[in-house]
Design an enzyme around this catalytic site. Structure first.
Site, PDB file in Angstrom:
ATOM      1  N   GLU A 523      68.911  40.430   1.717  1.00 51.97           N
ATOM      2  CA  GLU A 523      70.352  41.641   1.760  1.00 51.97           C
ATOM      3  C   GLU A 523      70.885  40.721   0.273  1.00 51.97           C
ATOM      4  O   GLU A 523      71.628  41.965  -0.155  1.00 51.97           O
ATOM      5  CB  GLU A 523      71.431  41.200   2.716  1.00 51.97           C
ATOM      6  CG  GLU A 523      71.458  41.352   4.022  1.00 51.97           C
ATOM      7  CD  GLU A 523      70.712  42.745   4.353  1.00 51.97           C
ATOM      8  OE1 GLU A 523      70.860  44.012   3.520  1.00 51.97           O
ATOM      9  OE2 GLU A 523      70.164  42.775   5.487  1.00 51.97           O
ATOM     10  N   ASP A 587      62.030  43.465   0.986  1.00 55.32           N
ATOM     11  CA  ASP A 587      61.323  42.000   1.202  1.00 55.32           C
ATOM     12  C   ASP A 587      60.442  41.112   0.359  1.00 55.32           C
ATOM     13  O   ASP A 587      61.024  39.783   0.958  1.00 55.32           O
ATOM     14  CB  ASP A 587      60.891  43.291   1.984  1.00 55.32           C
ATOM     15  CG  ASP A 587      61.043  43.676   3.547  1.00 55.32           C
ATOM     16  OD1 ASP A 587      62.040  43.148   4.127  1.00 55.32           O
ATOM     17  OD2 ASP A 587      60.394  44.703   4.275  1.00 55.32           O
TER      18      ASP A 587
END
Length: 685
Positions: A523, A587
């Site tokens: 995030e 990621d």
């Protein structure tokens, strides 16, 4: 990991392990300590970790956990959601039982009565179309364009998602203000390409959709010929909308999708949308400017409202109204909807009603329901530890930014400013939504759905002209997910995801940093991915990069795009590296930052083995095992076409194939499939 209007969403991924320990048995033979959080039985020792870490780490789980008949995929997200659902179902059953005794107008009464009405399938069956008919009659009564415009402007029209999207949200370039926003919409199929592509699967989906349309119109009382004609009308109108719609990759450009104009200019550009009337009726009469996401699309809708026969437009509205309330109609409507959805998802049977209605209650009364959930399922201690991990990752991220060899001092300063400005939300809102203006009863589930829909619209519109509400959440507390919101410059972690396997207070740091740590890092990295990096520390769409640094970033991102373009989950099906760019960068960045933060822990420094694995091996195993997922071919085909997240196996293996730390942990050598040549690796942070 995330990306939708208000919130950006997290999805699935999986990875694998290497030849430092030849087999699980050999690893366990050297064990001096038993671990928590990694399931050793999930590991498939027949797969070499440096060849396919996804199948190494979770291969035995994949073999022994076939996809349940009612699911299109099955993985750790689903397992955790099921665990949450057991708690939520018990809460709802108690609420439904006790609602008659609860204070009228209280959250307990509303949640209980909403769920009770949703579960009363006998009453829904007996009512038939009774509660829908007044809304169908309103559509039937429309005679000309003027009446159509007045109907569409009415907040009580309840037609579902037709023609275009409209709402109130933060202004991307002035993040301290709310703005009225318009964008493309109006389609029933998941994406424009489903209407436009001529491959065999797309044609089969359109054929199944036509069957669904015909049968829905027949259930509304049309004879066979009329139903077929109306089905063809809906397909024709939606295909015209699809042709005017931007592709998903094009929707990822925030500048291209930000077109501010005065209301007078918009009214002149799209004369048949009757925008001044619409805003006035919605309670937005004070708005002087609007933001148009896709001007060409709105131009086509304006033309369609004038060109398309009113009789045809009414069939389009009629279908969208019905499909927006299918769960509140007799079972035959739901059965038809499920038959069609099977073609898209591959699911073999429908979800049990309680699970579908639990989701409906969460969508309608999420924060009233959520309060009941966090009282039972989320401890202050869990929140405190999560907060500490977030600050540890923020520190690690700052170190990585300072250490980059490709970014200038000026851009680094702005990047650190943005990182330090991140707002963090954990668990649940500090201030809950007020549902006092929403009336819920037991008489009609359909009426409850429409009342909740109307309340949510009013709640959103009420923001206009007020200061930005920085307490607001885009997800409900039980959600197994997380998000980054660029205009708010905030990272948000609902209580639902702060549980095993993502976060386990009994597990060692390697497990928690490889699990929730990677989610947190993901995030954070959204603030610096190809979209998020275009927003500054205050959440404004404003370029803060030097041209040289932006060019270097784009070149590094292009390497990631090329890597993922080559991934293929099924024969002839490839991941779209441009569509999935933001999630793939998040990621890779998230795992890199989580690893750096983990290396500072006492466990990493002590280097004691647990279950026969080094701390670093446990870190990567934990990451891989949270992404364990089986998925149906139909689901994968749809995911690749419409989802900004890559399939789970590539969310696992993809980042690791760029990480020398992973190679070292598992002793990977040149020639191993998990090991990329130096020139082909991507390192951004």
């Amino acid at each position: 990991m995330i990306s939708t209007s208000l919130a950006r969403r997290l999805s699935l991924a999986v990875l694998g392990l290497s030849s430092l320990s030849a087999t699980v048995a050999a690893a366990q033979a050297t064990t001096s300590q038993k671990g928590v959080g990694i399931t050793i039985a999930n590991i498939d020792p027949s797969v070499k970790p440096c060849e396919d870490f996804f199948h190494y780490a979770s291969g035995n789980w994949l073999k022994s956990n076939p996809i349940p008949a009612a699911e299109s995929r099955w993985g750790s997200f689903n397992e955790l959601a099921d665990h949450n659902n057991a708690t939520l179902r018990a809460i709802l059953n108690d609420a439904a039982k006790n609602a008659p005794k609860a204070a009228k107008g209280s959250n307990a009464q509303k949640v209980g009565d909403f769920y009770a009405s949703a579960m009363d399938s006998a009453a829904i069956e007996a009512a038939g179309l009774k509660y829908l008919q007044p809304h169908l009659n309103r559509i039937a009564a429309i005679k000309d364009l003027g009446e159509m415009q007045r109907f569409l402007a009415d907040p009580k029209a309840h037609t579902g998602s037709v023609w275009y999207g409209m709402g109130v949200g933060q202004d991307d370039k002035i993040s301290t203000q709310y703005a009225v926003q318009f964008g493309q919409g109006g389609l029933s199929l998941p994406d424009r390409d489903y209407y436009l592509k001529d491959d065999a699967r797309s044609k089969a989906i359109r054929t199944a959709y036509d069957t669904y349309l015909v049968n829905t119109f027949k259930m509304l009382g049309d004879n066979e010929a009329t139903a077929k004609a109306n089905a063809a009308t809906v397909q024709r109108i939606e295909t015209r909308l699809a042709k005017a719609s931007k592709a998903r990759v094009d929707l990822r450009d925030p500048y291209a999708n930000y077109n501010k104009m005065t209301l007078a200019e918009a009214a002149a550009a799209y004369p048949n949308l009757a925008l001044p009337l619409t805003l006035k009726e919605e309670g937005l009469g004070a708005a002087k400017e609007v933001i148009i996401g896709q001007p060409e699309f709105l131009k086509e809708v304006s033309a369609m409202l004038k060109d398309e026969p009113i009789a045809d437009q009414k069939q389009y509205l009629r279908f969208h109204l019905v499909t927006s309330v299918v769960p509140a109609l007799p079972k035959a409507f739901g059965d038809e909807g499920f038959k069609f959805s099977q073609v898209l998802s591959g699911a073999k049977k429908q979800q049990p009603r309680w699970k579908r209605m639990l989701g409906s209650t969460d969508r309608a009364l999420g924060e009233a329901f959520g309060q009941l959930y966090v009282d039972k399922a989320f401890s202050p201690a869990a929140k405190a530890r999560a907060k500490q991990m977030i600050e540890n990752l923020r520190t690690a991220y700052g170190e990585r930014i300072k250490a980059t060899d490709w970014m200038s001092a000026a851009t680094k300063t702005e990047a650190l400013k943005k990182l330090n400005a991140f707002t963090v939300k954990i668990g649940y809102p500090d201030k809950w939504k007020d549902y006092s203006a929403l009336t819920i009863g037991r008489e009609s589930y359909l009426n409850n759905i429409l009342a909740a829909r109307e309340w949510a619209s009013k709640d959103e519109i009420s923001h206009f002209g007020k200061p930005i509400d920085r307490n607001e959440w885009g997800m409900t507390p039980p959600t197994v997910n997380a998000y980054y919101n660029p205009p708010m410059n905030e990272i948000v972690f609902p209580a639902g995801i702060l549980q095993p396997p993502f976060y386990d207070p009994k597990a060692d740091d390697a497990v928690n940093y490889g699990g929730i740590g990677a989610v947190i890092g993901h995030e954070m990295t959204h603030g610096f991915d190809d979209q998020g990096r275009q927003y500054n520390s205050e959440g404004n769409l404003k370029d803060w990069w030097t041209k040289e640094d932006a060019d270097k970033f784009n070149a590094k991102a292009a390497i990631v795009g090329k890597q993922y373009d080559a991934f293929s989950p099924l024969d002839s099906v490839h991941v779209n590296g441009k569509l999935t760019m933001g999630e793939n960068l998040a990621d890779l960045g998230g795992l890199t930052i989580a690893y750096q933060a983990f290396e500072k822990t006492p466990q990493a420094k002590a280097q004691a083995k647990i279950d026969g694995f080094t701390p670093e091996q446990r870190f990567f195993l934990a990451y891989a095992q949270i992404w364990r997922t089986n998925a149906r071919p139909e689901y994968l085909r749809q995911q690749v076409q419409v989802d900004p997240h890559s399939p789970a196996q590539f969310r696992t293996n993809g980042p690791l194939m760029n990480m020398p730390e992973f190679y070292k942990a598992f002793g990977c050598q040149d020639g191993n499939k998990m090991m990329r040549a130096s020139a082909d690796r991507s390192k951004i942070w």
